[in-house]
Motif scaffolding. Structure first.
Motif, PDB file in Angstrom:
ATOM      1  N   THR A  49      -1.969   5.693  -8.719  1.00 25.05           N
ATOM      2  CA  THR A  49      -1.099   4.915  -7.725  1.00 25.05           C
ATOM      3  C   THR A  49      -2.197   3.981  -7.323  1.00 25.05           C
ATOM      4  OG1 THR A  49      -0.203   6.975  -6.773  1.00 25.05           O
ATOM      5  CG2 THR A  49       0.240   4.768  -5.824  1.00 25.05           C
ATOM      6  N   HIS A  50      -1.974   2.574  -7.352  1.00 20.23           N
ATOM      7  CA  HIS A  50      -2.558   1.551  -6.726  1.00 20.23           C
ATOM      8  C   HIS A  50      -2.129   0.678  -5.418  1.00 20.23           C
ATOM      9  CE1 HIS A  50      -5.460   2.369 -10.028  1.00 20.23           C
ATOM     10  NE2 HIS A  50      -4.661   2.375 -10.981  1.00 20.23           N
ATOM     11  N   ASP A  51      -2.767  -0.041  -4.993  1.00 18.33           N
ATOM     12  CA  ASP A  51      -2.119  -0.902  -4.074  1.00 18.33           C
ATOM     13  C   ASP A  51      -1.711  -2.109  -4.709  1.00 18.33           C
ATOM     14  OD1 ASP A  51      -3.319   0.476  -2.300  1.00 18.33           O
ATOM     15  OD2 ASP A  51      -4.827  -1.180  -1.607  1.00 18.33           O
ATOM     16  N   ILE A  52      -0.596  -3.108  -4.572  1.00 17.15           N
ATOM     17  CA  ILE A  52      -0.299  -3.817  -5.627  1.00 17.15           C
ATOM     18  C   ILE A  52      -0.217  -5.096  -4.701  1.00 17.15           C
ATOM     19  CG2 ILE A  52       1.989  -4.673  -6.775  1.00 17.15           C
ATOM     20  CD1 ILE A  52       2.740  -1.873  -7.036  1.00 17.15           C
ATOM     21  N   LEU A  53      -0.713  -6.183  -5.351  1.00 19.47           N
ATOM     22  CA  LEU A  53      -1.077  -7.817  -4.672  1.00 19.47           C
ATOM     23  C   LEU A  53       0.370  -8.572  -5.138  1.00 19.47           C
ATOM     24  CD1 LEU A  53      -4.669  -7.722  -5.295  1.00 19.47           C
ATOM     25  CD2 LEU A  53      -3.525  -7.149  -3.200  1.00 19.47           C
ATOM     26  N   ILE A  57       0.874  -1.172   0.038  1.00 18.10           N
ATOM     27  CA  ILE A  57      -0.122   0.020   0.002  1.00 18.10           C
ATOM     28  C   ILE A  57       0.844   1.305   0.182  1.00 18.10           C
ATOM     29  CG2 ILE A  57      -1.735   1.115   1.246  1.00 18.10           C
ATOM     30  CD1 ILE A  57      -2.502  -1.306   2.365  1.00 18.10           C
ATOM     31  N   PRO A  58       0.837   1.923  -1.128  1.00 17.25           N
ATOM     32  CA  PRO A  58       1.535   3.044  -1.150  1.00 17.25           C
ATOM     33  C   PRO A  58       1.164   4.278   0.053  1.00 17.25           C
ATOM     34  CG  PRO A  58       0.558   2.831  -3.283  1.00 17.25           C
ATOM     35  CD  PRO A  58       0.035   1.982  -2.266  1.00 17.25           C
ATOM     36  N   LYS A  59       2.303   4.739   0.521  1.00 21.87           N
ATOM     37  CA  LYS A  59       2.125   5.912   1.653  1.00 21.87           C
ATOM     38  C   LYS A  59       1.163   7.152   1.263  1.00 21.87           C
ATOM     39  CE  LYS A  59       5.095   7.772   5.126  1.00 21.87           C
ATOM     40  NZ  LYS A  59       6.606   7.905   5.514  1.00 21.87           N
ATOM     41  N   SER A  60       1.321   7.439  -0.128  1.00 24.87           N
ATOM     42  CA  SER A  60       0.346   8.457  -0.392  1.00 24.87           C
ATOM     43  C   SER A  60      -0.021   7.994  -2.015  1.00 24.87           C
ATOM     44  CB  SER A  60       1.052   9.770  -0.908  1.00 24.87           C
ATOM     45  OG  SER A  60       2.040   9.640  -1.888  1.00 24.87           O
ATOM     46  N   THR A  61      -1.501   8.284  -2.168  1.00 22.48           N
ATOM     47  CA  THR A  61      -2.078   7.586  -3.289  1.00 22.48           C
ATOM     48  C   THR A  61      -2.426   8.685  -4.034  1.00 22.48           C
ATOM     49  OG1 THR A  61      -4.115   7.530  -2.234  1.00 22.48           O
ATOM     50  CG2 THR A  61      -2.705   5.470  -2.307  1.00 22.48           C
TER      51      THR A  61
END
Length: 71
Positions: free
Chosen positions: A14-18, A6-10
């Motif tokens: 920007t997306h969460d990466i699984l 989960i990136p610190k800022s979105t």
């Protein structure tokens, strides 16, 4: 192991990466075998080589925790 970055800022781009990660307990190494932004294992990385964590405390901690559960 399944994990989520989960990136610190979105932002809009920007997306969460699984990630799906294999852990080699005896070699203290890892490899990312799949990733995506919507569901696990959408993009498989069949040719992923084993990697040394190179002192990365987060990855070393993950390897230690995974291997402790396995053993």
């Amino acid at each position: 192991m399944l994990s989520k970055f989960i990136p610190k800022s979105t932002t809009e781009i920007t997306h969460d990466i699984l990630y799906t990660m294999d852990v080699n307990c005896s070699g203290k190494s890892f490899r990312d075998v799949a990733l995506d932004t919507k569901e696990f294992n959408e993009f498989k990385n069949e040719d992923s080589a084993w990697k040394d964590p190179n002192g990365d405390k987060l990855i070393l901690g993950v390897i230690d925790q995974v291997c402790a559960v396995i053993n």
